[in-house]
Design a protein around this motif. Structure first.
Motif, PDB file in Angstrom:
ATOM      1  N   VAL A 106       0.893  -1.268   0.052  1.00 55.43           N
ATOM      2  CA  VAL A 106      -0.030   0.053  -0.153  1.00 55.43           C
ATOM      3  C   VAL A 106       0.892   1.321   0.092  1.00 55.43           C
ATOM      4  CG1 VAL A 106      -1.665  -1.017   1.152  1.00 55.43           C
ATOM      5  CG2 VAL A 106       0.030  -0.056   2.616  1.00 55.43           C
ATOM      6  N   LEU A 107       0.263   2.362  -0.534  1.00 53.47           N
ATOM      7  CA  LEU A 107       1.145   3.568  -0.426  1.00 53.47           C
ATOM      8  C   LEU A 107       0.860   4.335   0.921  1.00 53.47           C
ATOM      9  CD1 LEU A 107       2.807   5.737  -2.083  1.00 53.47           C
ATOM     10  CD2 LEU A 107       0.333   6.720  -2.917  1.00 53.47           C
ATOM     11  N   THR A 108       1.813   4.886   1.298  1.00 56.10           N
ATOM     12  CA  THR A 108       1.760   5.341   2.764  1.00 56.10           C
ATOM     13  C   THR A 108       2.184   6.689   2.687  1.00 56.10           C
ATOM     14  OG1 THR A 108       3.695   4.197   3.417  1.00 56.10           O
ATOM     15  CG2 THR A 108       1.651   3.137   4.148  1.00 56.10           C
ATOM     16  N   LEU A 109       3.006   7.054   1.702  1.00 55.89           N
ATOM     17  CA  LEU A 109       3.488   8.417   1.587  1.00 55.89           C
ATOM     18  C   LEU A 109       4.074   8.919   0.264  1.00 55.89           C
ATOM     19  CD1 LEU A 109       4.470  11.303   3.262  1.00 55.89           C
ATOM     20  CD2 LEU A 109       6.720  10.188   3.454  1.00 55.89           C
ATOM     21  N   ARG A 110       3.485  10.240  -0.040  1.00 58.56           N
ATOM     22  CA  ARG A 110       4.154  10.460  -1.479  1.00 58.56           C
ATOM     23  C   ARG A 110       5.018  11.940  -1.209  1.00 58.56           C
ATOM     24  NH1 ARG A 110       1.552   9.925  -6.473  1.00 58.56           N
ATOM     25  NH2 ARG A 110      -0.272   8.664  -5.425  1.00 58.56           N
ATOM     26  N   GLU A 111       6.367  11.713  -1.617  1.00 58.36           N
ATOM     27  CA  GLU A 111       7.131  12.799  -1.489  1.00 58.36           C
ATOM     28  C   GLU A 111       7.231  13.408  -2.778  1.00 58.36           C
ATOM     29  OE1 GLU A 111      10.018  11.754   1.755  1.00 58.36           O
ATOM     30  OE2 GLU A 111       9.838   9.878   0.746  1.00 58.36           O
ATOM     31  N   SER A 112       6.935  14.826  -2.886  1.00 58.44           N
ATOM     32  CA  SER A 112       7.436  15.546  -3.940  1.00 58.44           C
ATOM     33  C   SER A 112       8.594  16.362  -3.913  1.00 58.44           C
ATOM     34  CB  SER A 112       6.014  16.454  -4.401  1.00 58.44           C
ATOM     35  OG  SER A 112       6.279  17.315  -5.174  1.00 58.44           O
ATOM     36  N   LYS A 113       9.425  16.261  -4.995  1.00 55.96           N
ATOM     37  CA  LYS A 113      10.583  17.226  -4.950  1.00 55.96           C
ATOM     38  C   LYS A 113      10.384  18.868  -5.145  1.00 55.96           C
ATOM     39  CE  LYS A 113      14.562  16.566  -4.733  1.00 55.96           C
ATOM     40  NZ  LYS A 113      15.681  16.826  -3.742  1.00 55.96           N
ATOM     41  N   VAL A 114       9.055  18.951  -6.156  1.00 59.88           N
ATOM     42  CA  VAL A 114       8.846  20.254  -6.240  1.00 59.88           C
ATOM     43  C   VAL A 114       8.680  21.154  -4.992  1.00 59.88           C
ATOM     44  CG1 VAL A 114       6.816  21.822  -7.186  1.00 59.88           C
ATOM     45  CG2 VAL A 114       7.947  19.929  -8.353  1.00 59.88           C
ATOM     46  N   PHE A 115       7.959  20.450  -3.731  1.00 56.45           N
ATOM     47  CA  PHE A 115       7.359  20.890  -2.682  1.00 56.45           C
ATOM     48  C   PHE A 115       8.771  20.854  -1.701  1.00 56.45           C
ATOM     49  CE2 PHE A 115       2.957  19.431  -3.409  1.00 56.45           C
ATOM     50  CZ  PHE A 115       2.523  20.662  -4.050  1.00 56.45           C
ATOM     51  N   SER A 116       9.351  19.783  -1.577  1.00 52.15           N
ATOM     52  CA  SER A 116      10.466  19.873  -0.602  1.00 52.15           C
ATOM     53  C   SER A 116      11.656  20.538  -0.965  1.00 52.15           C
ATOM     54  CB  SER A 116      10.710  18.394  -0.582  1.00 52.15           C
ATOM     55  OG  SER A 116      11.369  17.824  -1.885  1.00 52.15           O
ATOM     56  N   ASP A 117      11.999  20.569  -2.330  1.00 52.96           N
ATOM     57  CA  ASP A 117      13.150  21.322  -2.822  1.00 52.96           C
ATOM     58  C   ASP A 117      13.064  22.854  -2.916  1.00 52.96           C
ATOM     59  OD1 ASP A 117      14.634  19.255  -2.725  1.00 52.96           O
ATOM     60  OD2 ASP A 117      15.304  18.830  -4.702  1.00 52.96           O
ATOM     61  N   ILE A 118      11.820  23.100  -3.746  1.00 52.35           N
ATOM     62  CA  ILE A 118      11.469  24.548  -3.802  1.00 52.35           C
ATOM     63  C   ILE A 118      10.687  25.367  -2.947  1.00 52.35           C
ATOM     64  CG2 ILE A 118      10.386  25.955  -5.655  1.00 52.35           C
ATOM     65  CD1 ILE A 118      10.914  23.808  -7.865  1.00 52.35           C
ATOM     66  N   LEU A 119       9.673  24.457  -2.433  1.00 50.97           N
ATOM     67  CA  LEU A 119       9.024  25.189  -1.290  1.00 50.97           C
ATOM     68  C   LEU A 119       9.519  25.035   0.176  1.00 50.97           C
ATOM     69  CD1 LEU A 119       5.495  24.633  -2.762  1.00 50.97           C
ATOM     70  CD2 LEU A 119       6.944  26.603  -3.147  1.00 50.97           C
ATOM     71  N   GLY A 120      10.266  23.919   0.270  1.00 52.39           N
ATOM     72  CA  GLY A 120      11.046  24.027   1.461  1.00 52.39           C
ATOM     73  C   GLY A 120      10.495  22.901   2.521  1.00 52.39           C
ATOM     74  N   ASP A 121       9.239  22.641   2.598  1.00 58.29           N
ATOM     75  CA  ASP A 121       8.816  21.757   3.808  1.00 58.29           C
ATOM     76  C   ASP A 121       8.393  20.365   3.482  1.00 58.29           C
ATOM     77  OD1 ASP A 121       5.534  23.059   4.641  1.00 58.29           O
ATOM     78  OD2 ASP A 121       6.512  22.574   2.736  1.00 58.29           O
ATOM     79  N   GLY A 122       8.460  20.221   2.071  1.00 56.96           N
ATOM     80  CA  GLY A 122       7.709  18.791   1.641  1.00 56.96           C
ATOM     81  C   GLY A 122       6.419  18.684   1.307  1.00 56.96           C
TER      82      GLY A 122
END
Length: 706
Positions: A106-122
């Motif tokens: 099952v999928l338990t977490l989706r991590e985006s590099k747009v958010f984590s790198d550009i916006l900062g907090d993931g």
């Protein structure tokens, strides 16, 4: 009159005792014939296993695995497996070859590099210098990153609890001069800036709804550029209220934090307090243009036990979407008690190669299972191009009635009319796609070279091939059913089984009935091979064990001899006490099979207790000649028995006249010996009982004849 036997042979019951050739016997018990010589046998220890045994086919297998079928028709594996400490045990243990599977990933977490790198907090939240966060939503097809209520970032303003205020004085202006013309309660802020968690800053200029503000490249978690991100914001508007009478408008200078200058406009000078209340929503959006396309994946997981065996796959996961900049956390759960009982040590995760059909799966990674754990987590950001190892075939073993090992490293099994094949070198994996069937119920199977022979209740079948997917059925013009599974054995590279009208041997020339040289059809049926207790091969001979005797067919000497009840011992195999059949019978697929490497690595105390180590028991051989019919009555007076080598014991000679014993003598092999006076008879036969090797027998009416 003289009788001379220079070459001994065995039995030929199909012929009358008077019609036998000189070398044949009517009794050939507890002996074998070697180059025409009588050789007393040693006591046989037959084993009667409660199951089939097939050696594992993994080269240099550190666990020395051997496979069998238990009473419930399950495939089980024996071997020297790791103990609780992880060290390989010196005791043979048994475990099921059937393995469970974990729950669907099952999928338990989706991590985006747009958010984590550009916006900062993931998580796509940008923090403003002023403001309190609202719930996010979608707007106009762009991805909503955040929604804020703005408080103006202006110097000199005070927080009143109900808004921000500042004292000011300015000359009176009319509405027209300010350009508002009573157009409503909103005014626009022309510029502002916002600070992100990672210290970066986005500067927003302009007031148009979809103005592009900032643009930057987007990478994935592996550092590879996957696209470009652009940011948009909506107009910023503030509500306004003036406490001084007649002041009903907002001025740019106030919003910019500047006092109104004297003399800028006509009219009187006013003073008062401006209160700025929380603004309308500020909504900011990101629009990412990916180089690659969004992928869709399925996942399956498989257990791996402490011996490296891999179980069947879990249920298929739901279809999961992954954008090029994302990393998915996939969780695989399982029952910790089940994992412990099956000695599960790892979980392997496999992923489809993109798309929605999920037809092919590839190895993604494996995780160790820690003690007491009930789940493991995998992270997946791997591109399709790096998926190279396809998922191995799978399929838990079916319920089986018998098994055999083929030369291509795979196993065959049967149940009912079905023939199953395992994966090469994966004897715990039996894919249904290899399944074949025959017309009649299967009695047993045996292997010769790359041929699998299938003995059934109706006829003999054969399959040939070097791999399970290549096994091809052959048409055999030999309709001989098998009547006894326990009669099936390997003998000097050939296969023997009991048919309805005779014993069948399958050799280079194909299948043929060989027992016709010894028995008539009626005599063969009277033997009752349906009640054969065990069969096998020893020293080039096929043996078949019955309740009161054992038949020995020698394919080298082409002879038939027997063992009486004192000549064999039927050993029971008991899986619960760890006993093993004797290794001299390892060639019999249904009598007893024991792999040399298993026997050789048994603990010393068990090896010393094995019957083989105590030394075989010598048997007393008994050979009874044909019946000799003379044209006139004769009386024999002289005998000579020859033995090769020095005979330590005497030979017992029994003389029969008209089928009645008339004399029993002890004769020392070597020189001619005079016998007591005998009466004259026309029908004579002779019986030799010996515990030494004999090469010739002579008897005559006078010494001169010898």
């Amino acid at each position: 009159m003289k009788i001379s036997i220079e070459k001994f042979s065995g039995l030929a019951p199909r012929y009358s005792p008077e019609l036998l050739n000189n070398e044949f016997a009517v009794v050939a018990e507890n002996l074998s014939i070697k180059s025409g010589k009588i050789h007393p046998e040693r006591k046989f220890h037959f084993s009667k296993p409660d199951r089939d045994y097939v050696p594992g086919q993994i080269n240099d297998d550190q666990y020395n695995r051997i496979y069998s079928i238990d009473a419930e028709r399950n495939l089980v594996v024996h071997g020297f497996f790791p103990d609780g400490s992880g060290e390989i045990s010196d005791k043979i243990s048994e475990r099921s070859a059937d393995m469970p599977h974990p729950e669907a990933p099952v999928l338990t977490l989706r991590e985006s590099k747009v958010f984590s790198d550009i916006l900062g907090d993931g998580e796509g939240t940008m923090y403003f210098q002023y403001g309190s966060k609202l719930a996010a939503g979608d707007d106009e097809g762009r991805r909503l990153l955040y929604a804020e209520r703005i408080l103006p970032p202006l110097t000199g303003w005070k927080d009143t609890g109900n808004g921000w205020s500042r004292d000011y004085s300015f000359r009176n202006k009319n509405i027209t001069e300010w350009g508002l013309n009573g157009a409503g309660p909103f005014y626009e802020v022309n510029s502002c800036s916002y600070v992100m968690d990672n210290g970066g800053m986005l500067v927003f200029n302009g007031i148009e709804y979809s103005t592009q503000i900032n643009s930057r490249s987007v990478t994935n978690h592996r550092g590879e550029e996957v696209g470009t991100a652009r940011f948009y914001h909506r107009d910023i508007a503030v509500e306004k209220q003036a406490t001084s009478p007649g002041i009903e408008t907002w001025f740019d200078s106030i919003l910019n934090g500047n006092d109104e200058e004297e003399g800028v406009t006509t009219g009187g000078r006013y003073s008062g307090t401006a209160v700025v209340y929380p603004a309308k929503d500020l909504r900011m959006f990101v629009e990412v243009n990916y180089i690659d396309i969004t992928r869709n994946f399925y996942y399956v997981a498989r257990f791996v036990d402490d011996s490296g065996a891999e179980g069947p796959p879990s249920e298929l996961s739901e279809l999961m979407e992954r954008k090029p900049d994302e990393r998915l956390n996939i969780t695989v759960s399982f029952d910790a008690s089940v994992a412990a009982s099956y000695r599960i040590k790892k979980i392997r995760l496999y992923r489809s190669a993109g798309g929605t059909d999920g037809s092919d799966y590839f190895y993604l990674g494996e995780q160790e299972i820690t003690a007491g754990a009930s789940s493991v987590v995998f992270q997946d950001d791997m591109p399709d191009s790096e998926l190279s190892e396809p998922m191995p075939e799978y399929g838990n073993p079916p319920k089986l009635d018998g098994i055999a090992a083929l030369t291509g490293g795979f196993m065959a099994g049967f149940e009912g009319k079905n023939i199953w094949f395992s994966e090469p070198y994966l004897p715990h994996v039996w894919p249904s796609k290899y399944n074949q069937s025959v017309q009649f119920d299967v009695i047993g199977i045996a292997v010769r070279s790359n041929y699998l022979y299938v003995m059934t209740k109706g006829q003999l079948y054969a399959f040939v091939g070097d791999a399970p997917e290549q096994m091809t059925p052959l048409t055999l013009r030999f309709d001989m059913p098998c009547i006894s599974r326990t009669s099936i054995a390997y003998v000097s590279g050939s296969i023997v089984y009991a048919g309805t009208t005779g014993l069948v041997v399958i050799s280079n020339e194909g299948p043929r009935i060989f027992s016709n040289a010894y028995f008539t059809t009626e005599q063969y049926k009277a033997l009752g091979f349906e009640n054969c207790l065990a069969a096998g091969e020893y020293d080039g001979k096929y043996f078949a064990v019955f309740e009161k005797e054992t038949l020995l067919f020698d394919f080298v000497e082409n002879t038939l001899t027997t063992l009486n009840q004192a000549g064999f011992e039927l050993l029971e195999y008991r899986a619960d006490d760890g006993s093993w059949p004797q290794k001299e019978f390892l060639n019999s697929p249904y009598g007893s099979v024991l792999v040399e490497q298993i026997f050789g690595q048994e603990p010393e105390e068990e090896k010393q207790a094995a019957p083989e180590e105590t030394g075989p028991e010598e048997l007393t051989a008994r050979w009874h000649s044909k019946t000799y019919v003379f044209p006139r009555p004769v009386a024999f007076s002289t005998v000579r028995i020859r033995s090769y080598g020095e005979a330590e014991h005497s030979v017992i000679l029994r003389l029969f006249a008209e089928n009645v014993m008339v004399k029993e003598l002890k004769i020392k092999p070597g020189k001619a010996v005079r016998m007591p006076l005998l009466r004259r008879e026309r029908r004579w036969s002779f019986e030799l009982e010996t515990d030494c090797d004999l090469e010739a027998f002579e008897i005559a009416e006078s010494m001169a004849e010898l």
